[in-house]
Design a protein around this motif. Structure first.
Motif, mmCIF file in Angstrom:
data_model
loop_
_atom_site.group_PDB
_atom_site.id
_atom_site.type_symbol
_atom_site.label_atom_id
_atom_site.label_comp_id
_atom_site.label_asym_id
_atom_site.label_seq_id
_atom_site.Cartn_x
_atom_site.Cartn_y
_atom_site.Cartn_z
ATOM 1 N N LEU A 162 0.817 -1.211 0.000
ATOM 2 C CA LEU A 162 0.000 0.000 0.000
ATOM 3 C C LEU A 162 0.854 1.266 0.000
ATOM 4 C CD1 LEU A 162 -2.961 0.904 0.090
ATOM 5 C CD2 LEU A 162 -2.804 0.922 2.576
ATOM 6 N N ALA A 163 1.830 1.333 0.891
ATOM 7 C CA ALA A 163 2.642 2.557 1.014
ATOM 8 C C ALA A 163 3.395 2.862 -0.276
ATOM 9 C CB ALA A 163 3.611 2.424 2.186
ATOM 10 N N ASP A 164 4.023 1.839 -0.863
ATOM 11 C CA ASP A 164 4.769 2.062 -2.107
ATOM 12 C C ASP A 164 3.837 2.509 -3.228
ATOM 13 O OD1 ASP A 164 7.149 1.357 -0.910
ATOM 14 O OD2 ASP A 164 7.044 -0.735 -1.546
ATOM 15 N N GLY A 165 2.648 1.900 -3.280
ATOM 16 C CA GLY A 165 1.698 2.280 -4.318
ATOM 17 C C GLY A 165 1.216 3.708 -4.170
ATOM 18 N N PHE A 174 -0.143 3.250 9.908
ATOM 19 C CA PHE A 174 0.280 3.137 11.303
ATOM 20 C C PHE A 174 0.272 1.680 11.752
ATOM 21 C CE2 PHE A 174 -1.341 7.711 12.186
ATOM 22 C CZ PHE A 174 -0.122 8.219 11.776
ATOM 23 N N ALA A 175 -0.760 0.927 11.341
ATOM 24 C CA ALA A 175 -0.866 -0.476 11.740
ATOM 25 C C ALA A 175 0.293 -1.294 11.182
ATOM 26 C CB ALA A 175 -2.204 -1.058 11.279
ATOM 27 N N ALA A 176 0.709 -0.993 9.947
ATOM 28 C CA ALA A 176 1.845 -1.703 9.356
ATOM 29 C C ALA A 176 3.125 -1.439 10.151
ATOM 30 C CB ALA A 176 2.022 -1.280 7.901
ATOM 31 N N THR A 177 3.297 -0.194 10.581
ATOM 32 C CA THR A 177 4.454 0.138 11.412
ATOM 33 C C THR A 177 4.399 -0.607 12.744
ATOM 34 O OG1 THR A 177 4.608 2.333 10.418
ATOM 35 C CG2 THR A 177 5.722 2.016 12.521
ATOM 36 N N ALA A 198 -8.397 11.609 -2.417
ATOM 37 C CA ALA A 198 -8.354 13.078 -2.435
ATOM 38 C C ALA A 198 -9.717 13.688 -2.142
ATOM 39 C CB ALA A 198 -7.849 13.568 -3.791
ATOM 40 N N THR A 199 -10.798 12.928 -2.381
ATOM 41 C CA THR A 199 -12.136 13.470 -2.163
ATOM 42 C C THR A 199 -12.950 12.658 -1.151
ATOM 43 O OG1 THR A 199 -12.975 12.173 -4.053
ATOM 44 C CG2 THR A 199 -12.204 14.414 -4.499
ATOM 45 N N ASP A 200 -12.325 11.684 -0.515
ATOM 46 C CA ASP A 200 -13.053 10.818 0.420
ATOM 47 C C ASP A 200 -12.338 10.805 1.771
ATOM 48 O OD1 ASP A 200 -14.178 8.680 1.895
ATOM 49 O OD2 ASP A 200 -14.746 7.643 0.052
ATOM 50 N N PRO A 201 -12.804 11.590 2.750
ATOM 51 C CA PRO A 201 -12.140 11.637 4.067
ATOM 52 C C PRO A 201 -12.104 10.284 4.767
ATOM 53 C CG PRO A 201 -13.681 13.464 3.820
ATOM 54 C CD PRO A 201 -13.933 12.546 2.673
ATOM 55 N N GLY A 202 -13.149 9.468 4.581
ATOM 56 C CA GLY A 202 -13.158 8.160 5.217
ATOM 57 C C GLY A 202 -12.036 7.275 4.716
ATOM 58 N N LEU A 203 -11.805 7.295 3.411
ATOM 59 C CA LEU A 203 -10.713 6.525 2.835
ATOM 60 C C LEU A 203 -9.363 7.084 3.270
ATOM 61 C CD1 LEU A 203 -9.776 4.245 1.003
ATOM 62 C CD2 LEU A 203 -9.972 5.801 -0.950
ATOM 63 N N GLN A 204 -9.252 8.420 3.338
ATOM 64 C CA GLN A 204 -8.008 9.028 3.808
ATOM 65 C C GLN A 204 -7.647 8.525 5.200
ATOM 66 O OE1 GLN A 204 -8.402 13.287 3.653
ATOM 67 N NE2 GLN A 204 -8.982 13.308 1.491
ATOM 68 N N GLU A 205 -8.631 8.536 6.100
ATOM 69 C CA GLU A 205 -8.385 8.101 7.472
ATOM 70 C C GLU A 205 -8.005 6.622 7.517
ATOM 71 O OE1 GLU A 205 -10.675 7.990 11.813
ATOM 72 O OE2 GLU A 205 -11.544 9.057 10.117
ATOM 73 N N ALA A 206 -8.678 5.807 6.700
ATOM 74 C CA ALA A 206 -8.384 4.374 6.685
ATOM 75 C C ALA A 206 -6.972 4.103 6.171
ATOM 76 C CB ALA A 206 -9.415 3.648 5.829
ATOM 77 N N LEU A 207 -6.550 4.854 5.161
ATOM 78 C CA LEU A 207 -5.196 4.687 4.636
ATOM 79 C C LEU A 207 -4.154 5.062 5.681
ATOM 80 C CD1 LEU A 207 -5.683 6.153 1.041
ATOM 81 C CD2 LEU A 207 -5.261 3.756 1.634
ATOM 82 N N LEU A 208 -4.415 6.139 6.418
ATOM 83 C CA LEU A 208 -3.501 6.551 7.473
ATOM 84 C C LEU A 208 -3.440 5.495 8.569
ATOM 85 C CD1 LEU A 208 -1.654 8.867 8.384
ATOM 86 C CD2 LEU A 208 -3.620 9.854 9.575
#
Length: 228
Positions: free
Chosen positions: A84-87, A132-135, A118-128
């Motif tokens: 995910l991060a690299d993509g 963090f979970a991967a770390t 860029a237009t979906d706050p829910g997806l933004q939060e999930a990606l963040l």
């Protein structure tokens, strides 16, 4: 693929967090692909053009060290994402990925995820959250490698992958034992010795099936090993 994607969404926190329009956008660009055991999914340093979600099976992430040895970085299974991060960064792959078993993957183009986020706050939060979970998973793995004995790592692996049966807890070893050893940071012979040492605690092994008849004994073992 509409019905299949709806089922996938229910098991994937990343897709559940996205709005209906975003999910539809991702569904149109997503691809399903089956990989056979040992097949290359992508290579280290290749261009990261997509993110992957495991639907069935197991995937190993690895790097080849300068001395030619393979360093196993992680194992992913059903419902987990990788790359995910690299993509999202559009960077070169920081690791390679192979199918550790026959597996089915959902492949999501990285540009579509970036544009949707860029237009979906829910997806933004999930990606963040996923970043963090991967770390956190990497920190847990490093902690285990530095502070836990080989016996403890094997016992914890079995407990983490066990399912309940009439005879107790059962673990179907998902891939070859040398991969399990590499994942746990031990040698294959150390894995064999650890499995033998667990037999008096009610652990029996038949080919790729492990039966845990006394889970409480393993819990005690883990606490004693951790204290030691």
């Amino acid at each position: 693929m509409t019905d299949t994607f709806a089922l996938i969404t229910r098991s994937c926190a990343l897709l559940r967090a996205a709005g209906p329009q975003t999910r539809e956008r991702l569904r149109r660009s997503a691809r399903l692909r089956h990989y056979h055991r040992g097949e290359t999914i992508f290579l280290h340093q290749s261009r990261a053009q997509a993110c992957h979600l495991v639907l069935e099976g197991w995937v190993k992430l690895y790097r080849i060290a300068p001395n030619g040895c393979e360093a196993l970085l992680g194992i992913h299974t059903r419902g987990e994402t990788f790359g995910l991060a690299d993509g999202l960064r559009g960077a070169a792959r920081s690791f390679g990925a192979d199918a550790a078993s026959d597996c089915d993957l959902l492949i999501l183009p990285a540009p579509e995820i970036r544009a949707a986020a860029a237009t979906d706050p829910g997806l933004q939060e999930a990606l963040l959250h996923e970043s963090f979970a991967a770390t956190d998973r990497l920190l847990d793995q490093i902690t285990d490698l530095k502070s836990c004995s080989a016996l403890q790592r094997v016992a914890a692996f079995l407990c983490a992958h066990a399912c309940v049966t009439e005879d107790g807890l059962r673990v179907i070893l998902p891939f070859e034992k040398h991969l399990i050893a590499a994942y746990l940071g031990i040698k294959p012979e150390s894995l064999s010795r650890a499995l033998s040492r667990l037999k008096p605690l009610g652990v029996t092994i038949s080919r790729d099936i492990v039966l845990i008849r006394n889970p409480e004994a393993l819990d005690v073992l883990l606490r004693e090993e951790a204290a030691a």
